[in-house]
Write an enzyme that holds these catalytic residues in place. Structure first.
Site, PDB file in Angstrom:
ATOM      1  N   HIS A  52       0.853  -1.190   0.000  1.00 19.91           N
ATOM      2  CA  HIS A  52       0.000   0.000   0.000  1.00 19.91           C
ATOM      3  C   HIS A  52       0.887   1.237   0.000  1.00 19.91           C
ATOM      4  O   HIS A  52       2.059   1.188   0.411  1.00 19.91           O
ATOM      5  CB  HIS A  52      -0.901   0.002   1.232  1.00 19.91           C
ATOM      6  CG  HIS A  52      -1.981  -1.032   1.189  1.00 19.91           C
ATOM      7  ND1 HIS A  52      -3.108  -0.950   1.970  1.00 19.91           N
ATOM      8  CD2 HIS A  52      -2.112  -2.168   0.468  1.00 19.91           C
ATOM      9  CE1 HIS A  52      -3.891  -1.991   1.737  1.00 19.91           C
ATOM     10  NE2 HIS A  52      -3.303  -2.749   0.830  1.00 19.91           N
ATOM     11  N   GLU A  54       0.931   3.873   1.872  1.00 20.91           N
ATOM     12  CA  GLU A  54       1.420   4.259   3.193  1.00 20.91           C
ATOM     13  C   GLU A  54       2.564   3.353   3.651  1.00 20.91           C
ATOM     14  O   GLU A  54       3.571   3.831   4.180  1.00 20.91           O
ATOM     15  CB  GLU A  54       0.283   4.200   4.227  1.00 20.91           C
ATOM     16  CG  GLU A  54      -0.854   5.147   3.942  1.00 20.91           C
ATOM     17  CD  GLU A  54      -1.976   4.534   3.103  1.00 20.91           C
ATOM     18  OE1 GLU A  54      -3.110   5.016   3.202  1.00 20.91           O
ATOM     19  OE2 GLU A  54      -1.717   3.564   2.348  1.00 20.91           O
ATOM     20  N   CYS A  82      -6.170   2.115   5.698  1.00 26.93           N
ATOM     21  CA  CYS A  82      -6.849   0.852   5.990  1.00 26.93           C
ATOM     22  C   CYS A  82      -6.334   0.311   7.327  1.00 26.93           C
ATOM     23  O   CYS A  82      -5.370   0.847   7.887  1.00 26.93           O
ATOM     24  CB  CYS A  82      -6.592  -0.151   4.865  1.00 26.93           C
ATOM     25  SG  CYS A  82      -4.922  -0.845   4.892  1.00 26.93           S
ATOM     26  N   CYS A  85      -2.492  -0.413   7.287  1.00 26.97           N
ATOM     27  CA  CYS A  85      -1.694   0.811   7.282  1.00 26.97           C
ATOM     28  C   CYS A  85      -1.814   1.548   8.613  1.00 26.97           C
ATOM     29  O   CYS A  85      -0.826   2.104   9.101  1.00 26.97           O
ATOM     30  CB  CYS A  85      -2.100   1.696   6.116  1.00 26.97           C
ATOM     31  SG  CYS A  85      -1.716   0.957   4.515  1.00 26.97           S
TER      32      CYS A  85
END
Length: 155
Positions: A52, A54, A82, A85
């Site tokens: 992801h 992040e 999410c 993260c």
């Protein structure tokens, strides 16, 4: 200044969406008003479900700053993080997070992680992916050794 950094994260997300290099997400890590790292979602490109934006930005910032904690850093991300993260943000001890879209806006674009938020509250053995506890006699040995180790780096 916060708006400019958040706009940079959104620009990364837009570029990713246009090029198809990954999901429509971007993030940057900032320390002392300087960009330390950037990240764009690379899940499909790298075949890594943890890639992801992040996570990518946090990993790069830790390497660049030579530290596993980002206490004085701010994360700017194109979308509300999410659960994965969010966990990484807390483990990195980040100072603050600014985000663009909400998780509800992400869900409307078929990036719905509400089922993960729901699963966290469910007892492990009742989750959709069963998590079964096996109590082996030496299961706690790593923790026992860790607690006695004078060379450990607490985190």
């Amino acid at each position: 200044m916060h708006e400019a950094f958040l706009q940079r994260a959104i620009d990364l997300a837009v570029n990713n969406a246009i090029t198809g290099q990954g999901g429509p997400f971007g993030a940057i890590v900032v320390k002392n008003n300087q960009i330390v790292s950037t990240g764009a979602n690379g899940v499909t490109r790298t075949l890594d479900p943890t890639a992801h934006a992040e996570i990518t930005a946090i990993r790069m910032a830790c390497k660049k700053l030579n530290d596993f904690q980002l206490r004085d850093c701010i994360l700017y991300t194109s979308c509300e993080p999410c659960p994965m993260c969010l966990g990484a943000i807390y483990w990195a001890r980040m100072e603050k997070v600014y985000f663009g879209c909400t998780r509800h806006e992400a869900a409307a674009a078929n990036f719905d992680d509400s089922f993960i938020y729901d699963e966290i509250a469910v007892p492990p053995s009742e989750r959709k992916i069963a998590m079964l506890h096996l109590d082996l006699p030496n299961a706690r040995q790593p923790f026992d050794i860790w607690m006695k180790n004078n060379l450990k780096v607490p985190y």
